[in-house]
Each structure stands twice: as structure tokens, then as C-alpha cells.
Design a protein around this motif. Structure first.
Motif, PDB file in Angstrom:
ATOM      1  N   ALA A  42     -26.116  34.820  18.012  1.00  0.00           N
ATOM      2  CA  ALA A  42     -26.847  33.614  18.419  1.00  0.00           C
ATOM      3  C   ALA A  42     -25.916  32.406  18.320  1.00  0.00           C
ATOM      4  CB  ALA A  42     -28.070  33.404  17.538  1.00  0.00           C
ATOM      5  N   ASN A  43     -25.789  31.665  19.395  1.00  0.00           N
ATOM      6  CA  ASN A  43     -24.983  30.453  19.426  1.00  0.00           C
ATOM      7  C   ASN A  43     -25.626  29.401  18.516  1.00  0.00           C
ATOM      8  OD1 ASN A  43     -24.041  27.818  20.230  1.00  0.00           O
ATOM      9  ND2 ASN A  43     -23.186  28.779  22.045  1.00  0.00           N
ATOM     10  N   LYS A  44     -24.809  28.780  17.666  1.00  0.00           N
ATOM     11  CA  LYS A  44     -25.348  27.796  16.709  1.00  0.00           C
ATOM     12  C   LYS A  44     -26.113  26.673  17.389  1.00  0.00           C
ATOM     13  CE  LYS A  44     -22.246  28.592  12.944  1.00  0.00           C
ATOM     14  NZ  LYS A  44     -21.221  28.177  12.060  1.00  0.00           N
ATOM     15  N   ASP A  45     -25.689  26.271  18.572  1.00  0.00           N
ATOM     16  CA  ASP A  45     -26.377  25.190  19.280  1.00  0.00           C
ATOM     17  C   ASP A  45     -27.812  25.569  19.649  1.00  0.00           C
ATOM     18  OD1 ASP A  45     -24.083  23.632  19.119  1.00  0.00           O
ATOM     19  OD2 ASP A  45     -23.370  24.226  21.101  1.00  0.00           O
ATOM     20  N   SER A  46     -28.079  26.872  19.759  1.00  0.00           N
ATOM     21  CA  SER A  46     -29.423  27.311  20.157  1.00  0.00           C
ATOM     22  C   SER A  46     -30.315  27.658  18.973  1.00  0.00           C
ATOM     23  CB  SER A  46     -29.322  28.506  21.114  1.00  0.00           C
ATOM     24  OG  SER A  46     -28.746  29.609  20.465  1.00  0.00           O
ATOM     25  N   TRP A  47     -29.781  27.643  17.748  1.00  0.00           N
ATOM     26  CA  TRP A  47     -30.583  27.993  16.569  1.00  0.00           C
ATOM     27  C   TRP A  47     -31.908  27.233  16.485  1.00  0.00           C
ATOM     28  CZ3 TRP A  47     -26.844  28.390  11.778  1.00  0.00           C
ATOM     29  CH2 TRP A  47     -25.964  29.473  11.954  1.00  0.00           C
ATOM     30  N   PRO A  48     -31.917  25.905  16.721  1.00  0.00           N
ATOM     31  CA  PRO A  48     -33.205  25.190  16.606  1.00  0.00           C
ATOM     32  C   PRO A  48     -34.224  25.622  17.659  1.00  0.00           C
ATOM     33  CG  PRO A  48     -31.362  23.649  16.531  1.00  0.00           C
ATOM     34  CD  PRO A  48     -30.801  24.978  16.946  1.00  0.00           C
ATOM     35  N   ASP A  49     -33.740  26.157  18.780  1.00  0.00           N
ATOM     36  CA  ASP A  49     -34.619  26.511  19.893  1.00  0.00           C
ATOM     37  C   ASP A  49     -35.130  27.949  19.821  1.00  0.00           C
ATOM     38  OD1 ASP A  49     -34.199  23.955  21.017  1.00  0.00           O
ATOM     39  OD2 ASP A  49     -32.337  24.665  21.921  1.00  0.00           O
ATOM     40  N   ILE A  50     -34.502  28.789  18.993  1.00  0.00           N
ATOM     41  CA  ILE A  50     -34.918  30.191  18.908  1.00  0.00           C
ATOM     42  C   ILE A  50     -35.990  30.319  17.831  1.00  0.00           C
ATOM     43  CG2 ILE A  50     -34.202  32.551  18.423  1.00  0.00           C
ATOM     44  CD1 ILE A  50     -31.392  31.779  19.412  1.00  0.00           C
ATOM     45  N   LYS A  51     -37.213  30.490  18.288  1.00  0.00           N
ATOM     46  CA  LYS A  51     -38.352  30.658  17.381  1.00  0.00           C
ATOM     47  C   LYS A  51     -38.504  32.137  17.052  1.00  0.00           C
ATOM     48  CE  LYS A  51     -39.369  26.313  17.654  1.00  0.00           C
ATOM     49  NZ  LYS A  51     -38.864  25.425  16.658  1.00  0.00           N
ATOM     50  N   LEU A  52     -38.614  32.437  15.781  1.00  0.00           N
ATOM     51  CA  LEU A  52     -38.715  33.820  15.343  1.00  0.00           C
ATOM     52  C   LEU A  52     -40.096  34.385  15.653  1.00  0.00           C
ATOM     53  CD1 LEU A  52     -36.914  33.478  11.903  1.00  0.00           C
ATOM     54  CD2 LEU A  52     -35.954  34.166  14.102  1.00  0.00           C
ATOM     55  N   ARG A  53     -40.101  35.692  15.972  1.00  0.00           N
ATOM     56  CA  ARG A  53     -41.341  36.399  16.254  1.00  0.00           C
ATOM     57  C   ARG A  53     -41.424  37.628  15.356  1.00  0.00           C
ATOM     58  NH1 ARG A  53     -40.601  36.914  22.580  1.00  0.00           N
ATOM     59  NH2 ARG A  53     -38.483  37.110  21.808  1.00  0.00           N
ATOM     60  N   SER A  54     -42.600  38.072  15.118  1.00  0.00           N
ATOM     61  CA  SER A  54     -42.817  39.243  14.277  1.00  0.00           C
ATOM     62  C   SER A  54     -41.983  40.414  14.794  1.00  0.00           C
ATOM     63  CB  SER A  54     -44.299  39.613  14.282  1.00  0.00           C
ATOM     64  OG  SER A  54     -44.529  40.690  13.405  1.00  0.00           O
ATOM     65  N   GLY A  55     -41.264  41.069  13.880  1.00  0.00           N
ATOM     66  CA  GLY A  55     -40.447  42.225  14.238  1.00  0.00           C
ATOM     67  C   GLY A  55     -39.021  41.893  14.612  1.00  0.00           C
ATOM     68  N   ASP A  56     -38.675  40.605  14.733  1.00  0.00           N
ATOM     69  CA  ASP A  56     -37.294  40.235  15.052  1.00  0.00           C
ATOM     70  C   ASP A  56     -36.359  40.757  13.977  1.00  0.00           C
ATOM     71  OD1 ASP A  56     -37.800  38.934  17.440  1.00  0.00           O
ATOM     72  OD2 ASP A  56     -37.747  36.920  16.580  1.00  0.00           O
ATOM     73  N   ARG A  57     -35.131  41.070  14.384  1.00  0.00           N
ATOM     74  CA  ARG A  57     -34.100  41.551  13.459  1.00  0.00           C
ATOM     75  C   ARG A  57     -32.988  40.518  13.397  1.00  0.00           C
ATOM     76  NH1 ARG A  57     -34.906  46.987  12.414  1.00  0.00           N
ATOM     77  NH2 ARG A  57     -32.862  47.129  11.456  1.00  0.00           N
ATOM     78  N   LEU A  58     -32.670  40.069  12.187  1.00  0.00           N
ATOM     79  CA  LEU A  58     -31.586  39.118  11.996  1.00  0.00           C
ATOM     80  C   LEU A  58     -30.610  39.627  10.956  1.00  0.00           C
ATOM     81  CD1 LEU A  58     -34.296  37.191  12.519  1.00  0.00           C
ATOM     82  CD2 LEU A  58     -32.535  35.482  12.369  1.00  0.00           C
ATOM     83  N   GLU A  59     -29.360  39.373  11.207  1.00  0.00           N
ATOM     84  CA  GLU A  59     -28.303  39.590  10.220  1.00  0.00           C
ATOM     85  C   GLU A  59     -27.625  38.251  10.051  1.00  0.00           C
ATOM     86  OE1 GLU A  59     -27.380  42.406   8.509  1.00  0.00           O
ATOM     87  OE2 GLU A  59     -29.032  43.516   9.428  1.00  0.00           O
ATOM     88  N   ILE A  60     -27.583  37.752   8.834  1.00  0.00           N
ATOM     89  CA  ILE A  60     -26.868  36.503   8.531  1.00  0.00           C
ATOM     90  C   ILE A  60     -25.621  36.874   7.758  1.00  0.00           C
ATOM     91  CG2 ILE A  60     -26.953  34.273   7.376  1.00  0.00           C
ATOM     92  CD1 ILE A  60     -29.960  34.229   7.856  1.00  0.00           C
ATOM     93  N   LEU A  61     -24.485  36.528   8.316  1.00  0.00           N
ATOM     94  CA  LEU A  61     -23.205  36.906   7.742  1.00  0.00           C
ATOM     95  C   LEU A  61     -22.426  35.670   7.357  1.00  0.00           C
ATOM     96  CD1 LEU A  61     -22.383  39.508  10.517  1.00  0.00           C
ATOM     97  CD2 LEU A  61     -23.279  40.002   8.248  1.00  0.00           C
ATOM     98  N   HIS A  62     -21.808  35.711   6.189  1.00  0.00           N
ATOM     99  CA  HIS A  62     -20.953  34.618   5.704  1.00  0.00           C
ATOM    100  C   HIS A  62     -19.543  34.835   6.211  1.00  0.00           C
ATOM    101  CE1 HIS A  62     -23.699  32.766   2.722  1.00  0.00           C
ATOM    102  NE2 HIS A  62     -24.249  33.951   2.776  1.00  0.00           N
ATOM    103  N   LEU A  63     -18.954  33.798   6.762  1.00  0.00           N
ATOM    104  CA  LEU A  63     -17.568  33.861   7.180  1.00  0.00           C
ATOM    105  C   LEU A  63     -16.688  33.644   5.956  1.00  0.00           C
ATOM    106  CD1 LEU A  63     -17.784  31.714  10.420  1.00  0.00           C
ATOM    107  CD2 LEU A  63     -17.777  34.205  10.236  1.00  0.00           C
ATOM    108  N   VAL A  64     -15.668  34.443   5.840  1.00  0.00           N
ATOM    109  CA  VAL A  64     -14.744  34.346   4.707  1.00  0.00           C
ATOM    110  C   VAL A  64     -13.351  34.152   5.259  1.00  0.00           C
ATOM    111  CG1 VAL A  64     -13.824  35.505   2.680  1.00  0.00           C
ATOM    112  CG2 VAL A  64     -16.207  35.830   3.308  1.00  0.00           C
ATOM    113  N   GLY A  65     -12.680  33.104   4.819  1.00  0.00           N
ATOM    114  CA  GLY A  65     -11.315  32.858   5.248  1.00  0.00           C
ATOM    115  C   GLY A  65     -10.329  33.436   4.242  1.00  0.00           C
ATOM    116  N   GLY A  66      -9.171  33.669   4.710  1.00  0.00           N
ATOM    117  CA  GLY A  66      -8.162  34.214   3.828  1.00  0.00           C
ATOM    118  C   GLY A  66      -6.813  34.243   4.531  1.00  0.00           C
ATOM    119  N   GLY A  67      -5.843  34.660   3.823  1.00  0.00           N
ATOM    120  CA  GLY A  67      -4.542  34.661   4.465  1.00  0.00           C
ATOM    121  C   GLY A  67      -3.597  35.603   3.872  1.00  0.00           C
TER     122      GLY A  67
END
Length: 67
Positions: A42-67
């Protein structure tokens, strides 16, 4: 209330909640997370516009930087 699948677990959320609302509710920094919504990135710009519905599947992942 309705049920969604969040990171593989069934959770209850308020109806009408958007992805942006959910990220804020979980106290996550939107600058360091990405959200997969029903198997698509999901594009971050569209997050406010995407309304969740029953049964939706979401994965929220943390970005980790490193080198």
C-alpha cells in the motif's frame, strides 16, 4: 467492531478505520513501516483513503537500516 488479520493474527478494529488510523493507533512511526494490504504493498499516500473491511489482511513491517 470487525475482524481483520494483522500480521497473521485475528484482531478486532473499529469499523471505518483507515490504514493511517491503524498505524497511528499502534503508535508506529509511518516513516519506518511499510504496509502490505491484501497481499499488495500500500502506497503511504493512500493510507488515509484505504478504509479497512472485515476480513482484510495486513502485514505491517518495520524497515531496518544497516550497513
Amino acid at each position: 467492531m470487525m475482524e481483520i488479520i494483522l500480521n497473521g493474527k485475528t484482531v478486532d478494529v473499529a469499523e471505518g478505520l483507515s490504514i493511517a488510523d491503524l498505524v497511528a493507533q499502534k503508535k508506529l512511526n509511518p516513516q519506518v513501516v511499510i504496509v502490505e494490504y491484501n497481499y499488495q504493498l500500500a502506497n503511504k499516500d493512500s493510507w488515509p483513503d484505504i478504509k479497512l473491511r472485515s476480513g482484510d489482511r495486513l502485514e505491517i513491517l518495520h524497515l531496518v537500516g544497516g550497513g
